[in-house]
Write an enzyme that holds these catalytic residues in place. Structure first.
Site, PDB file in Angstrom:
ATOM      1  N   GLY A  16      65.111  42.601  45.777  1.00  0.00           N
ATOM      2  CA  GLY A  16      63.836  42.968  45.494  1.00  0.00           C
ATOM      3  C   GLY A  16      62.922  42.135  45.310  1.00  0.00           C
ATOM      4  N   GLY A  18      60.572  40.799  47.391  1.00  0.00           N
ATOM      5  CA  GLY A  18      59.429  40.594  48.189  1.00  0.00           C
ATOM      6  C   GLY A  18      58.188  40.962  47.688  1.00  0.00           C
ATOM      7  N   GLY A  20      56.008  42.759  43.871  1.00  0.00           N
ATOM      8  CA  GLY A  20      55.966  43.154  42.337  1.00  0.00           C
ATOM      9  C   GLY A  20      56.406  42.110  41.680  1.00  0.00           C
ATOM     10  N   LEU A  21      57.253  42.524  40.508  1.00  0.00           N
ATOM     11  CA  LEU A  21      57.834  41.388  39.467  1.00  0.00           C
ATOM     12  C   LEU A  21      58.759  40.555  40.064  1.00  0.00           C
ATOM     13  N   ASP A  67      70.184  45.701  52.083  1.00  0.00           N
ATOM     14  CA  ASP A  67      70.170  46.882  51.199  1.00  0.00           C
ATOM     15  C   ASP A  67      71.259  46.532  50.418  1.00  0.00           C
ATOM     16  N   ARG A  69      72.794  48.605  48.455  1.00  0.00           N
ATOM     17  CA  ARG A  69      73.983  49.811  48.672  1.00  0.00           C
ATOM     18  C   ARG A  69      74.928  49.270  49.481  1.00  0.00           C
ATOM     19  N   PHE A  99      61.271  57.626  40.637  1.00  0.00           N
ATOM     20  CA  PHE A  99      60.156  58.595  40.892  1.00  0.00           C
ATOM     21  C   PHE A  99      60.192  59.518  39.704  1.00  0.00           C
ATOM     22  N   SER A 107      66.791  67.674  43.670  1.00  0.00           N
ATOM     23  CA  SER A 107      67.822  68.020  44.614  1.00  0.00           C
ATOM     24  C   SER A 107      69.133  67.194  43.705  1.00  0.00           C
ATOM     25  N   TYR A 149      63.983  52.538  28.296  1.00  0.00           N
ATOM     26  CA  TYR A 149      64.698  53.718  28.332  1.00  0.00           C
ATOM     27  C   TYR A 149      66.090  53.771  28.614  1.00  0.00           C
TER      28      TYR A 149
HETATM   29  C1  HXC Z   1      61.729  64.180  43.708  1.00  0.00           C
HETATM   30  C2  HXC Z   1      62.368  63.026  45.384  1.00  0.00           C
HETATM   31  C3  HXC Z   1      61.088  62.227  45.235  1.00  0.00           C
HETATM   32  C4  HXC Z   1      60.416  62.467  44.273  1.00  0.00           C
HETATM   33  C5  HXC Z   1      62.472  61.461  46.880  1.00  0.00           C
HETATM   34  N1  HXC Z   1      63.043  62.284  46.531  1.00  0.00           N
HETATM   35  N2  HXC Z   1      61.172  61.251  46.306  1.00  0.00           N
HETATM   36  N3  HXC Z   1      62.537  64.007  44.514  1.00  0.00           N
HETATM   37  N4  HXC Z   1      60.378  63.602  43.439  1.00  0.00           N
HETATM   38  N5  HXC Z   1      59.072  61.832  44.462  1.00  0.00           N
HETATM   39  C6  HXC Z   1      64.523  62.858  46.779  1.00  0.00           C
HETATM   40  C7  HXC Z   1      64.195  63.560  48.167  1.00  0.00           C
HETATM   41  O1  HXC Z   1      63.845  64.932  47.949  1.00  0.00           O
HETATM   42  C8  HXC Z   1      65.691  63.417  48.781  1.00  0.00           C
HETATM   43  O2  HXC Z   1      66.671  64.289  48.355  1.00  0.00           O
HETATM   44  C9  HXC Z   1      66.194  61.942  48.086  1.00  0.00           C
HETATM   45  O3  HXC Z   1      65.396  61.832  46.927  1.00  0.00           O
HETATM   46  C10 HXC Z   1      66.024  61.050  48.941  1.00  0.00           C
HETATM   47  O4  HXC Z   1      64.496  61.054  49.457  1.00  0.00           O
HETATM   48  P1  HXC Z   1      64.027  59.948  50.529  1.00  0.00           P
HETATM   49  O5  HXC Z   1      62.618  59.989  50.713  1.00  0.00           O
HETATM   50  O6  HXC Z   1      65.102  60.008  51.880  1.00  0.00           O
HETATM   51  O7  HXC Z   1      64.314  58.690  50.125  1.00  0.00           O
HETATM   52  P2  HXC Z   1      63.973  57.140  50.371  1.00  0.00           P
HETATM   53  O8  HXC Z   1      63.259  56.831  51.671  1.00  0.00           O
HETATM   54  O9  HXC Z   1      65.362  56.192  50.794  1.00  0.00           O
HETATM   55  O10 HXC Z   1      63.070  56.386  49.266  1.00  0.00           O
HETATM   56  C11 HXC Z   1      64.093  56.011  47.965  1.00  0.00           C
HETATM   57  C12 HXC Z   1      63.147  56.028  46.969  1.00  0.00           C
HETATM   58  C13 HXC Z   1      61.640  55.257  47.234  1.00  0.00           C
HETATM   59  C14 HXC Z   1      63.980  55.593  45.624  1.00  0.00           C
HETATM   60  C15 HXC Z   1      62.749  57.746  46.606  1.00  0.00           C
HETATM   61  O11 HXC Z   1      60.673  55.474  46.073  1.00  0.00           O
HETATM   62  C16 HXC Z   1      62.003  53.829  47.367  1.00  0.00           C
HETATM   63  O12 HXC Z   1      62.344  53.463  48.221  1.00  0.00           O
HETATM   64  N6  HXC Z   1      61.478  53.221  46.033  1.00  0.00           N
HETATM   65  C17 HXC Z   1      61.924  51.560  46.093  1.00  0.00           C
HETATM   66  C18 HXC Z   1      60.945  50.849  45.231  1.00  0.00           C
HETATM   67  C19 HXC Z   1      60.768  51.646  43.770  1.00  0.00           C
HETATM   68  O13 HXC Z   1      60.950  52.730  43.505  1.00  0.00           O
HETATM   69  N7  HXC Z   1      59.912  50.831  42.894  1.00  0.00           N
HETATM   70  C20 HXC Z   1      59.625  51.285  41.521  1.00  0.00           C
HETATM   71  C21 HXC Z   1      60.473  50.737  40.526  1.00  0.00           C
HETATM   72  S1  HXC Z   1      59.803  51.081  39.081  1.00  0.00           S
HETATM   73  P3  HXC Z   1      66.850  65.457  49.550  1.00  0.00           P
HETATM   74  O14 HXC Z   1      67.940  66.334  48.933  1.00  0.00           O
HETATM   75  O15 HXC Z   1      65.732  66.195  49.600  1.00  0.00           O
HETATM   76  O16 HXC Z   1      67.336  64.944  50.741  1.00  0.00           O
HETATM   77  C22 HXC Z   1      60.753  51.016  37.810  1.00  0.00           C
HETATM   78  C23 HXC Z   1      59.955  51.293  36.648  1.00  0.00           C
HETATM   79  C24 HXC Z   1      60.610  51.806  35.296  1.00  0.00           C
HETATM   80  O17 HXC Z   1      61.922  51.284  37.986  1.00  0.00           O
HETATM   81  C25 HXC Z   1      59.937  51.597  33.835  1.00  0.00           C
HETATM   82  C26 HXC Z   1      58.629  51.625  34.021  1.00  0.00           C
HETATM   83  C27 HXC Z   1      58.133  51.653  32.629  1.00  0.00           C
HETATM   84  P1  NAP Z   2      58.722  47.159  43.120  1.00  0.00           P
HETATM   85  O1  NAP Z   2      57.561  46.099  43.676  1.00  0.00           O
HETATM   86  O2  NAP Z   2      58.565  48.496  43.996  1.00  0.00           O
HETATM   87  O3  NAP Z   2      60.175  46.327  43.215  1.00  0.00           O
HETATM   88  C1  NAP Z   2      61.356  47.242  43.821  1.00  0.00           C
HETATM   89  C2  NAP Z   2      62.008  46.412  44.819  1.00  0.00           C
HETATM   90  O4  NAP Z   2      63.238  46.620  45.072  1.00  0.00           O
HETATM   91  C3  NAP Z   2      61.086  46.361  46.074  1.00  0.00           C
HETATM   92  O5  NAP Z   2      60.889  45.045  46.553  1.00  0.00           O
HETATM   93  C4  NAP Z   2      62.290  47.094  47.164  1.00  0.00           C
HETATM   94  O6  NAP Z   2      61.903  46.460  48.250  1.00  0.00           O
HETATM   95  C5  NAP Z   2      63.445  46.967  46.499  1.00  0.00           C
HETATM   96  N1  NAP Z   2      64.246  47.741  46.850  1.00  0.00           N
HETATM   97  C6  NAP Z   2      64.414  49.050  46.595  1.00  0.00           C
HETATM   98  N2  NAP Z   2      65.637  49.606  47.275  1.00  0.00           N
HETATM   99  C7  NAP Z   2      66.242  48.594  47.690  1.00  0.00           C
HETATM  100  C8  NAP Z   2      67.780  48.502  48.172  1.00  0.00           C
HETATM  101  N3  NAP Z   2      68.355  49.714  48.498  1.00  0.00           N
HETATM  102  N4  NAP Z   2      68.078  47.147  48.474  1.00  0.00           N
HETATM  103  C9  NAP Z   2      67.501  46.134  48.248  1.00  0.00           C
HETATM  104  N5  NAP Z   2      66.209  46.367  47.727  1.00  0.00           N
HETATM  105  C10 NAP Z   2      65.835  47.525  47.565  1.00  0.00           C
HETATM  106  O7  NAP Z   2      58.492  47.526  41.577  1.00  0.00           O
HETATM  107  P2  NAP Z   2      58.499  46.504  40.428  1.00  0.00           P
HETATM  108  O8  NAP Z   2      57.614  47.320  39.531  1.00  0.00           O
HETATM  109  O9  NAP Z   2      58.273  45.192  40.626  1.00  0.00           O
HETATM  110  O10 NAP Z   2      59.996  46.645  39.696  1.00  0.00           O
HETATM  111  C11 NAP Z   2      60.882  45.487  39.811  1.00  0.00           C
HETATM  112  C12 NAP Z   2      62.045  45.840  38.577  1.00  0.00           C
HETATM  113  O11 NAP Z   2      61.478  45.985  37.345  1.00  0.00           O
HETATM  114  C13 NAP Z   2      62.752  47.100  38.621  1.00  0.00           C
HETATM  115  O12 NAP Z   2      64.097  46.836  38.490  1.00  0.00           O
HETATM  116  C14 NAP Z   2      62.113  48.049  37.905  1.00  0.00           C
HETATM  117  O13 NAP Z   2      62.969  49.069  37.595  1.00  0.00           O
HETATM  118  C15 NAP Z   2      61.823  47.127  36.830  1.00  0.00           C
HETATM  119  N6  NAP Z   2      60.600  47.611  35.735  1.00  0.00           N
HETATM  120  C16 NAP Z   2      59.367  47.746  36.137  1.00  0.00           C
HETATM  121  C17 NAP Z   2      58.389  47.906  35.141  1.00  0.00           C
HETATM  122  C18 NAP Z   2      56.720  47.860  35.505  1.00  0.00           C
HETATM  123  O14 NAP Z   2      56.267  48.479  34.731  1.00  0.00           O
HETATM  124  N7  NAP Z   2      56.644  47.440  36.746  1.00  0.00           N
HETATM  125  C19 NAP Z   2      58.897  48.525  33.990  1.00  0.00           C
HETATM  126  C20 NAP Z   2      60.206  48.127  33.629  1.00  0.00           C
HETATM  127  C21 NAP Z   2      61.078  47.842  34.646  1.00  0.00           C
HETATM  128  P3  NAP Z   2      62.425  47.352  49.664  1.00  0.00           P
HETATM  129  O15 NAP Z   2      61.663  48.490  49.736  1.00  0.00           O
HETATM  130  O16 NAP Z   2      61.883  46.425  50.834  1.00  0.00           O
HETATM  131  O17 NAP Z   2      63.831  47.319  49.861  1.00  0.00           O
END
Ligand code: HXC
Ligand code: NAP
Length: 282
Positions: A16, A18, A20-21, A67, A69, A99, A107, A149
């Site tokens: 990850g 490319g 954010g953090l 990926d 996974r 999310f 689901s 958390y």
């Molecule tokens: C409820 C949701 C949803 C949402 C997706 N789903 N988004 N459900 N609310 N907002 C469900 C869908 O209904 C679907 O189930 C399943 O999840 C897969 O959805 P897809 O859209 O096909 O998933 P995908 O395109 O692979 O996207 C994955 C993702 C997406 C996790 C949903 O957000 C992503 O790619 N995120 C990567 C980066 C990221 O999240 N960064 C933030 C990290 S921040 P069904 O059954 O309907 O098919 C972080 C901070 C923590 O961790 C602490 C902060 C203080």
């Molecule tokens: P972010 O920019 O969305 O970073 C998440 C990264 O994960 C993206 O670059 C995304 O790139 C990559 N990723 C998602 N699914 C992947 C997959 N299947 N395979 C490989 N890469 C994947 O958000 P961020 O805030 O910088 O978060 C970075 C880390 O900090 C995360 O572990 C998050 O839980 C943690 N964190 C963040 C906060 C905050 O306040 N920002 C607080 C606590 C913890 P692609 O979409 O290109 O795959």
């Protein structure tokens, strides 16, 4: 914060990396002399970041789509890293998905989608790198990004909380099991650090106007990326050689405040404290 050249000759993989953090930490590692490998699913994002970081720092960045996974794709990242830089020295498990939603609205697949990235992805990356280091008889360092958390749990992000708790258990378990191979494992638990990825998913739409994350933090502000990068660089460096199995919180005091029984008394104004003082013992 660290001496220039701290990471000279060292190669660090950031999942990850490319955005954010991960990107911000990567930039600092490059400034300190590291060779950097960034991976995620979106190759075009990685390529853009790699070229910008190389320009800004003069360092070397390899971008490989992967990926987390898919185990074979991680093995490929390690192979490509060895081809380009010779070996891997450290891995930052930073990729995540998240999310917000009331749990009863999710689901069953929604759980899988987040836990597969956060926990399974971190496990796969850790296993592939660990096997590589053990086979080559070389030391290695894991640094895993969790959240506060991971140990308190949190409503509305249940899949993420379960995934991060698992990553914390993985960190502590392998810190003990793999110490004999000279492989260290630590974690960082950040509080709120603004990134596009986190903010768009955790404060979508109108929520960003309603909830100011800074208000939950005793220090009254969110984190700066460089503050996290400083800590990550230390834990990825040999300066932290005796740290193993630790999780370091960097959240301005946020989780303790919200766990503290009487923290809400900050709302009591001075005049009321004056009044209470006068009635003390009466
Ligand atoms: C409820 C949701 C949803 C949402 C997706 N789903 N988004 N459900 N609310 N907002 C469900 C869908 O209904 C679907 O189930 C399943 O999840 C897969 O959805 P897809 O859209 O096909 O998933 P995908 O395109 O692979 O996207 C994955 C993702 C997406 C996790 C949903 O957000 C992503 O790619 N995120 C990567 C980066 C990221 O999240 N960064 C933030 C990290 S921040 P069904 O059954 O309907 O098919 C972080 C901070 C923590 O961790 C602490 C902060 C203080
Ligand atoms: P972010 O920019 O969305 O970073 C998440 C990264 O994960 C993206 O670059 C995304 O790139 C990559 N990723 C998602 N699914 C992947 C997959 N299947 N395979 C490989 N890469 C994947 O958000 P961020 O805030 O910088 O978060 C970075 C880390 O900090 C995360 O572990 C998050 O839980 C943690 N964190 C963040 C906060 C905050 O306040 N920002 C607080 C606590 C913890 P692609 O979409 O290109 O795959």
């Amino acid at each position: 914060m660290l001496k220039s050249g701290t990471f000279k000759g060292k190669t660090i993989i950031i999942t990850g990396g490319g955005t954010g953090l991960g990107r911000s930490i990567g930039k600092y590692l490059l400034e300190l002399g590291a060779n950097l490998v960034i991976t995620s699913r979106k190759k075009e994002v990685l390529d853009k970041t790699a070229s910008e970081l190389e320009q800004q720092t003069g360092g070397k960045v390899l971008a490989v789509a992967c990926d987390v996974r898919k185990y074979e794709e991680i093995v490929n990242v390690i192979k490509e890293t060895e081809n380009r830089f010779g070996k891997v020295d450290a891995v930052l498990n930073n990729a995540a998905g998240n999310f917000i939603s009331p749990t009863e609205r999710l689901s069953h697949r929604a759980f899988d989608i987040v836990v597969d990235i956060v926990l399974r992805g971190t496990y796969y990356t850790t296993l592939a790198a660990g096997k590589n280091w053990i086979e080559r008889k070389q030391p290695g360092i894991f640094l895993n990004i969790v959240t506060t958390y991971a140990w308190t749990g949190s409503g509305y992000v249940v899949p993420s909380a379960c995934g991060k708790a698992g990553v914390l258990a993985l960190t502590r378990s392998l810190a003990v099991e793999w110490a004999k191979y000279n492989i260290r494992s630590n974690a960082i638990a950040p509080g709120p650090f603004p990134t596009e990825g986190a903010w768009s998913r955790l404060l979508p739409g109108e929520l960003v106007k309603k909830f100011d994350p800074a208000k939950r933090v005793p220090l009254g502000r969110v984190g700066e990326h460089q503050e996290l990068a400083n800590l990550a660089a230390y834990l990825l460096s040999d300066y932290s050689a005796y740290m193993n199995g630790e999780v370091v919180t960097i959240d301005g005091g946020e989780w303790l405040k919200n766990g503290g029984e009487f923290s809400h008394l900050e709302m009591v104004p001075n005049e009321m404290w004056d009044m209470l003082e006068k009635t003390r013992g009466k």
